[in-house]
Design a protein around this motif. Structure first.
Motif, PDB file in Angstrom:
ATOM      1  N   VAL A 132       0.827  -1.219   0.000  1.00 44.37           N
ATOM      2  CA  VAL A 132       0.000   0.000   0.000  1.00 44.37           C
ATOM      3  C   VAL A 132       0.860   1.269   0.000  1.00 44.37           C
ATOM      4  O   VAL A 132       0.610   2.196  -0.796  1.00 44.37           O
ATOM      5  N   PRO A 133       1.911   1.370   0.842  1.00 41.27           N
ATOM      6  CA  PRO A 133       2.766   2.578   0.744  1.00 41.27           C
ATOM      7  C   PRO A 133       3.437   2.719  -0.615  1.00 41.27           C
ATOM      8  O   PRO A 133       3.577   3.842  -1.126  1.00 41.27           O
ATOM      9  N   LEU A 134       3.853   1.595  -1.217  1.00 41.57           N
ATOM     10  CA  LEU A 134       4.484   1.672  -2.534  1.00 41.57           C
ATOM     11  C   LEU A 134       3.496   2.177  -3.586  1.00 41.57           C
ATOM     12  O   LEU A 134       3.838   3.046  -4.400  1.00 41.57           O
ATOM     13  N   VAL A 135       2.298   1.628  -3.578  1.00 33.47           N
ATOM     14  CA  VAL A 135       1.284   2.066  -4.547  1.00 33.47           C
ATOM     15  C   VAL A 135       0.924   3.519  -4.319  1.00 33.47           C
ATOM     16  O   VAL A 135       0.788   4.309  -5.273  1.00 33.47           O
ATOM     17  N   ARG A 136       0.766   3.906  -3.054  1.00 34.72           N
ATOM     18  CA  ARG A 136       0.377   5.288  -2.741  1.00 34.72           C
ATOM     19  C   ARG A 136       1.465   6.278  -3.147  1.00 34.72           C
ATOM     20  O   ARG A 136       1.184   7.301  -3.792  1.00 34.72           O
ATOM     21  N   GLU A 140      -0.031   6.227  -7.191  1.00 35.24           N
ATOM     22  CA  GLU A 140      -1.219   7.069  -7.077  1.00 35.24           C
ATOM     23  C   GLU A 140      -0.878   8.535  -6.857  1.00 35.24           C
ATOM     24  O   GLU A 140      -1.493   9.411  -7.474  1.00 35.24           O
ATOM     25  N   GLN A 141       0.069   8.824  -5.963  1.00 31.88           N
ATOM     26  CA  GLN A 141       0.384  10.225  -5.671  1.00 31.88           C
ATOM     27  C   GLN A 141       0.983  10.951  -6.881  1.00 31.88           C
ATOM     28  O   GLN A 141       0.560  12.074  -7.186  1.00 31.88           O
ATOM     29  N   VAL A 157     -11.706  10.764 -10.917  1.00 32.10           N
ATOM     30  CA  VAL A 157     -11.595   9.338 -11.229  1.00 32.10           C
ATOM     31  C   VAL A 157     -10.522   8.680 -10.365  1.00 32.10           C
ATOM     32  O   VAL A 157     -10.692   7.564  -9.865  1.00 32.10           O
ATOM     33  N   LEU A 158      -9.397   9.376 -10.204  1.00 31.18           N
ATOM     34  CA  LEU A 158      -8.295   8.801  -9.433  1.00 31.18           C
ATOM     35  C   LEU A 158      -8.613   8.725  -7.945  1.00 31.18           C
ATOM     36  O   LEU A 158      -8.252   7.763  -7.276  1.00 31.18           O
ATOM     37  N   GLY A 159      -9.291   9.757  -7.446  1.00 30.62           N
ATOM     38  CA  GLY A 159      -9.594   9.777  -6.029  1.00 30.62           C
ATOM     39  C   GLY A 159      -8.372  10.134  -5.206  1.00 30.62           C
ATOM     40  O   GLY A 159      -7.264  10.270  -5.729  1.00 30.62           O
ATOM     41  N   PRO A 160      -8.526  10.264  -3.892  1.00 31.90           N
ATOM     42  CA  PRO A 160      -7.379  10.597  -3.040  1.00 31.90           C
ATOM     43  C   PRO A 160      -6.369   9.457  -3.031  1.00 31.90           C
ATOM     44  O   PRO A 160      -6.737   8.290  -2.984  1.00 31.90           O
ATOM     45  N   PRO A 161      -5.074   9.790  -3.052  1.00 35.38           N
ATOM     46  CA  PRO A 161      -4.033   8.754  -3.101  1.00 35.38           C
ATOM     47  C   PRO A 161      -3.795   8.106  -1.739  1.00 35.38           C
ATOM     48  O   PRO A 161      -2.882   8.485  -1.000  1.00 35.38           O
ATOM     49  N   THR A 162      -4.591   7.117  -1.414  1.00 37.30           N
ATOM     50  CA  THR A 162      -4.444   6.442  -0.114  1.00 37.30           C
ATOM     51  C   THR A 162      -3.711   5.104  -0.236  1.00 37.30           C
ATOM     52  O   THR A 162      -3.221   4.582   0.763  1.00 37.30           O
ATOM     53  N   PRO A 252     -17.527  -0.078  -8.596  1.00 38.60           N
ATOM     54  CA  PRO A 252     -16.100   0.254  -8.801  1.00 38.60           C
ATOM     55  C   PRO A 252     -15.933   1.161 -10.011  1.00 38.60           C
ATOM     56  O   PRO A 252     -16.183   0.747 -11.139  1.00 38.60           O
ATOM     57  N   TYR A 253     -15.521   2.407  -9.774  1.00 35.91           N
ATOM     58  CA  TYR A 253     -15.431   3.386 -10.853  1.00 35.91           C
ATOM     59  C   TYR A 253     -14.013   3.562 -11.369  1.00 35.91           C
ATOM     60  O   TYR A 253     -13.785   4.160 -12.418  1.00 35.91           O
ATOM     61  N   SER A 254     -13.013   3.088 -10.628  1.00 42.82           N
ATOM     62  CA  SER A 254     -11.632   3.268 -11.022  1.00 42.82           C
ATOM     63  C   SER A 254     -10.793   2.166 -10.415  1.00 42.82           C
ATOM     64  O   SER A 254     -11.118   1.636  -9.343  1.00 42.82           O
ATOM     65  N   VAL A 255      -9.691   1.814 -11.088  1.00 41.62           N
ATOM     66  CA  VAL A 255      -8.801   0.794 -10.548  1.00 41.62           C
ATOM     67  C   VAL A 255      -8.100   1.301  -9.295  1.00 41.62           C
ATOM     68  O   VAL A 255      -7.614   0.514  -8.488  1.00 41.62           O
ATOM     69  N   PHE A 256      -8.058   2.636  -9.101  1.00 42.74           N
ATOM     70  CA  PHE A 256      -7.431   3.195  -7.913  1.00 42.74           C
ATOM     71  C   PHE A 256      -8.424   3.412  -6.773  1.00 42.74           C
ATOM     72  O   PHE A 256      -8.017   3.712  -5.653  1.00 42.74           O
ATOM     73  N   GLY A 257      -9.692   3.278  -7.053  1.00 43.77           N
ATOM     74  CA  GLY A 257     -10.695   3.571  -6.045  1.00 43.77           C
ATOM     75  C   GLY A 257     -11.058   2.365  -5.192  1.00 43.77           C
ATOM     76  O   GLY A 257     -10.677   1.230  -5.491  1.00 43.77           O
TER      77      GLY A 257
END
Length: 314
Positions: A132-136, A140-141, A157-162, A252-257
């Motif tokens: 999760v930290p690596l992806v964030r 995502e960030q 679409v991306l949403g907050p980078p969590t 599910p609206y996005s692969v990042f969501g």
């Protein structure tokens, strides 16, 4: 004469034992399906079978329950994980069975099989603290900051980078199913007759040509069986997905969501369900999950029969 009589009695007893155990397994499967269907009958009566399966709302307070977001989340995460896992699993199987020296092949095969034995909660913890930290931070960030500067429309679409969401769940799920696809593919490749390989080598073929033209076509049935087993594992996986996917009841609206699967929904809400329609809806979701697994296995069995060397169409 007496020993022959005892032999026949033993054969009959052994046959009866095998038939009885086989019927017991079938009975357990039927009872499982019956319990889920009867437990979820209230939800099916209230919303209709297709209305419940296609319903988009899941609101326990309002008494609205539909399984479509979770059915879609299950299909998307399973298909995406299988897509990511297939080539690495096949490559590992080919490397172990065809290229690696014996001592290295045994070590690699042992480590791959060990991955299948790890509890899913371990994958979930690894995902939370490492993936999760690596992806964030690295996916995502940067995308979020780039979209904020160049394409603000994409921010929604991306949403907050969590880091918590479908992408992390798919990556962990792909890692979890690699051993299942790889192990069966490795065994199938090792069962390819030696004379098939030697015939190709005698014609001057390279090792890669032997693998491509003989090994893979001959072992395709076993390889596909591993794919089916991996897909079944992905569809039913619960704990690791629950810890990483975000558990949102929205489509599910996005692969990042965030999203949710049928298994993660049951794991999240079953302990807190207050009975009545909510509990019936969870059991109905379990019944739909059972139907989905059944359909996948029937389709896979049909394709497997068509792909098997020496049977059906080649």
């Amino acid at each position: 004469m007496r020993s022959r009589w005892y032999g026949k009695l033993g054969d009959r007893a052994f046959t009866a034992l095998l038939v009885g155990l086989g019927l017991a397994v079938m009975l357990v499967a039927v009872l499982l399906a019956w319990e889920l269907a009867s437990g979820g009958a209230e939800a099916f009566r209230t919303f209709g079978f297709w209305g419940f399966a296609a319903g988009r709302a899941w609101n326990a307070v309002a008494g609205q329950f539909g399984a479509w977001p979770f059915l879609l989340g299950t299909v998307i995460t399973s298909a995406a994980a299988l897509t990511l896992a297939f080539l690495p699993a096949l490559a590992a199987a080919i490397a172990v069975a065809e290229y690696a020296p014996r001592w290295l092949a045994e070590v690699v095969a042992y480590l791959i099989d060990l991955l299948a034995a790890l509890p899913s909660v371990v994958y979930g913890l690894w995902g939370i603290f490492v993936l999760v930290p690596l992806v964030r931070d690295h996916v995502e960030q940067p995308l979020f900051l780039w979209s904020a500067e160049h394409a603000p429309a994409l921010m929604g679409v991306l949403g907050p980078p969590t880091g918590i969401g479908m992408l992390s769940a798919v990556l962990v799920l792909a890692l979890m199913i690699v051993p299942y696809a790889s192990s069966l593919a490795r065994d199938a490749i090792r069962l390819v007759p030696r004379d098939q390989r030697e015939a190709m080598y005698a014609l001057g073929a390279t090792r890669w040509e032997v693998v491509r033209r003989v090994v893979l076509p001959y072992a395709r049935g076993g390889i596909f069986a591993g794919v089916v087993l991996a897909l079944a594992r992905a569809i039913g996986e619960t704990m690791a997905v629950t810890m990483l996917i975000g558990n949102s009841g929205q489509l599910p609206y996005s692969v990042f969501g965030p999203a949710a699967t049928m298994a993660s929904l049951i794991a999240n809400e079953f302990a807190e369900a207050e009975g009545g329609l909510q509990l019936a809806s969870l059991l109905a979701v379990g019944f739909l999950l059972l139907l989905l697994s059944l359909v996948v296995n029937l389709i896979a069995d049909f394709i497997l029969r068509r792909m098997s060397v020496g049977e059906g169409r080649k």
